[in-house]
Structures are given as structure tokens and as C-alpha cells.
Scaffold this motif. Structure first.
Motif, short mmCIF file in Angstrom:
data_model
loop_
_atom_site.label_atom_id
_atom_site.label_comp_id
_atom_site.label_asym_id
_atom_site.label_seq_id
_atom_site.Cartn_x
_atom_site.Cartn_y
_atom_site.Cartn_z
N THR A 199 45.82 28.00 65.16
CA THR A 199 46.28 26.86 65.95
C THR A 199 45.24 26.48 67.01
O THR A 199 45.20 25.30 67.41
CB THR A 199 47.62 27.17 66.62
N GLU A 200 44.43 27.43 67.45
CA GLU A 200 43.37 27.11 68.40
C GLU A 200 42.21 26.40 67.70
O GLU A 200 41.56 25.55 68.29
CB GLU A 200 42.83 28.39 69.04
N LEU A 201 41.96 26.78 66.45
CA LEU A 201 40.82 26.22 65.72
C LEU A 201 41.15 24.89 65.05
O LEU A 201 40.31 24.00 65.00
CB LEU A 201 40.34 27.22 64.66
N VAL A 202 42.34 24.81 64.50
CA VAL A 202 42.75 23.59 63.80
C VAL A 202 44.00 23.07 64.50
O VAL A 202 45.09 23.63 64.31
CB VAL A 202 43.04 23.88 62.30
N PRO A 203 43.88 22.04 65.32
CA PRO A 203 45.01 21.60 66.13
C PRO A 203 46.26 21.22 65.33
O PRO A 203 47.37 21.46 65.76
CB PRO A 203 44.46 20.37 66.86
N ASP A 204 46.13 20.64 64.15
CA ASP A 204 47.30 20.21 63.39
C ASP A 204 47.69 21.20 62.30
O ASP A 204 48.30 20.83 61.31
CB ASP A 204 47.09 18.82 62.79
N ALA A 205 47.34 22.50 62.47
CA ALA A 205 47.70 23.51 61.46
C ALA A 205 49.11 23.97 61.65
O ALA A 205 49.63 24.03 62.71
CB ALA A 205 46.75 24.70 61.55
N ASN A 237 43.33 23.84 56.04
CA ASN A 237 43.72 22.93 57.12
C ASN A 237 42.52 22.26 57.79
O ASN A 237 42.62 21.84 58.93
CB ASN A 237 44.53 23.69 58.17
N ILE A 238 41.42 22.18 57.09
CA ILE A 238 40.22 21.60 57.69
C ILE A 238 40.46 20.11 57.95
O ILE A 238 41.14 19.43 57.19
CB ILE A 238 38.99 21.84 56.80
N SER A 239 39.93 19.63 59.06
CA SER A 239 40.11 18.23 59.43
C SER A 239 38.76 17.61 59.75
O SER A 239 37.73 18.29 59.76
CB SER A 239 41.04 18.13 60.64
N LYS A 240 38.76 16.31 60.02
CA LYS A 240 37.52 15.61 60.33
C LYS A 240 36.88 16.16 61.60
O LYS A 240 35.66 16.18 61.72
CB LYS A 240 37.78 14.11 60.48
N GLU A 241 37.69 16.60 62.54
CA GLU A 241 37.17 17.13 63.80
C GLU A 241 36.49 18.49 63.61
O GLU A 241 35.57 18.83 64.34
CB GLU A 241 38.28 17.28 64.85
N THR A 242 36.96 19.25 62.65
CA THR A 242 36.44 20.61 62.48
C THR A 242 35.50 20.77 61.30
O THR A 242 34.99 21.86 61.07
CB THR A 242 37.61 21.60 62.30
N ILE A 243 35.24 19.70 60.57
CA ILE A 243 34.43 19.84 59.36
C ILE A 243 33.00 20.25 59.67
O ILE A 243 32.40 21.03 58.93
CB ILE A 243 34.47 18.56 58.49
N ASP A 244 32.44 19.78 60.77
CA ASP A 244 31.07 20.17 61.13
C ASP A 244 30.97 21.66 61.40
O ASP A 244 30.01 22.31 61.02
CB ASP A 244 30.57 19.39 62.35
N ARG A 245 31.97 22.18 62.07
CA ARG A 245 31.97 23.59 62.45
C ARG A 245 32.24 24.51 61.26
O ARG A 245 31.64 25.57 61.13
CB ARG A 245 33.04 23.81 63.53
#
Length: 172
Positions: free
Chosen positions: A166-172, A68-76
Motif C-alpha cells: 500500500t505504500e508502494l502502490v497507492p491503489d493496491a 498492481n503496477i501503475s503509471k506512477e510506479t512504472i519507472d521505479r
């Protein structure tokens, strides 16, 4: 072959010494066998089952996070997900990146004063490891050895669990 001295002063019987030795050794041997055959294998199996369950849970957590990785979380999450998506058993093969990633998440959670007070020993352990890592390259040998100490923090009674997906990936 008996000698003249043996005829005048016969050797004492060894039955008494054998009986005392057997009376001491048999109960001790029985307790040892009971422990070695009955208790010890069960302890080992229980520990292995617990370890296996924890690794399966970590596998599922890492695979769900990286699926469920997204553009917002890819850096982290990029470094962790590179390893997780490349191997079959991430909990075994990606242990070091996962512990580093977990340490960073727990450092973020322990920054909150309320959480820090609720899990004082765990957060203090995480803070101490974070202080030791300051200024070190996280890819270096010394940093990897320090990051491995994080596992000792997770064994504490007040240890925090990893955040929900759900806290880490908002759209999971």
C-alpha cells in the motif's frame, strides 16, 4: 610361525589394547552416528523449509507488486516487473533485480534520520553498499557482485522489512 624367540618371550595379549580402543571408539562413534543420523538431517530440513517459506513470501510480494503496477510506479518497478512477469518462480529467477530493487527501497527508507537511528547497523550496511555502487553501471558484473552483499545486510538483527504494498502502490 613361532620362532625360538617367541618361545622364550611370548607375545603379549592384544585383548587389553582392543578393550581400550573399543572403550574409546564406541562412545565417539555413537555420538557421531547420533549427530549424523538424528541431528544433521533435521538441521538441513529446517533450513530448507525456512528458505522455501521466505522464497514463497518473496514470490507473492513481487507478483503482487507487479500485478498492481501503475503509471506512477512504472519507472521505479519496470526492470523488476519485466523479469517477474516473464518467469514462473520470480524469487529464484529474478533474484538479482529484486535485490537491486530492494536495496533502492531500503536506501530510501534509511534516508529518514529516525529510521536510520532505529536500524543503525542495517542502514549503515545499506549506505556502505550504496557508496560502493556510486558511479557503477548497475548491469555490470562488479555492481551485481556488490548488490549480492545486500543479503548480508538483511541477516542483521535490526534489518528493516520491505515496505507494505500500500505504500508502494497507492491503489493496491
Amino acid at each position: 610361525m613361532p620362532t625360538l624367540a617367541d618361545i622364550d618371550d611370548p607375545r603379549p595379549s592384544r585383548v587389553r589394547g582392543f578393550a581400550v580402543g573399543a572403550a574409546v571408539a564406541v562412545p565417539i562413534g555413537a555420538v557421531f552416528l547420533w549427530f549424523a543420523i538424528g541431528v544433521l538431517p533435521q538441521l538441513i530440513l529446517d533450513s530448507a523449509v525456512e528458505y522455501d517459506a521466505r522464497l514463497r513470501q518473496e514470490d507473492a510480494y513481487m507478483q503482487s507488486l507487479c500485478a498492481n503496477i501503475s503509471k506512477e510506479t512504472i519507472d521505479r518497478d519496470e526492470q523488476l516487473c519485466e523479469c517477474v512477469l516473464a518467469v514462473e518462480y520470480p524469487a529464484l529467477d529474478c533474484r538479482a533485480p529484486f535485490m537491486d530493487w530492494s536495496l533502492e527501497r531500503m536506501d530510501e527508507r534509511c534516508a529518514d534520520e529516525t529510521t536510520h537511528r532505529e536500524a543503525l547497523s542495517f542502514c549503515s550496511c545499506v549506505d556502505a553498499i550504496g557508496d560502493q555502487l556510486e558511479g557503477l553501471d548497475r548491469e555490470g558484473k562488479e555492481a551485481r557482485e556488490i548488490i549480492q552483499r545486500y543479503e548480508n545486510c538483511t541477516a542483521l538483527d535490526d534489518a528493516l522489512y520491505l515496505p507494505e504494498l500500500t505504500e508502494l502502490v497507492p491503489d493496491a
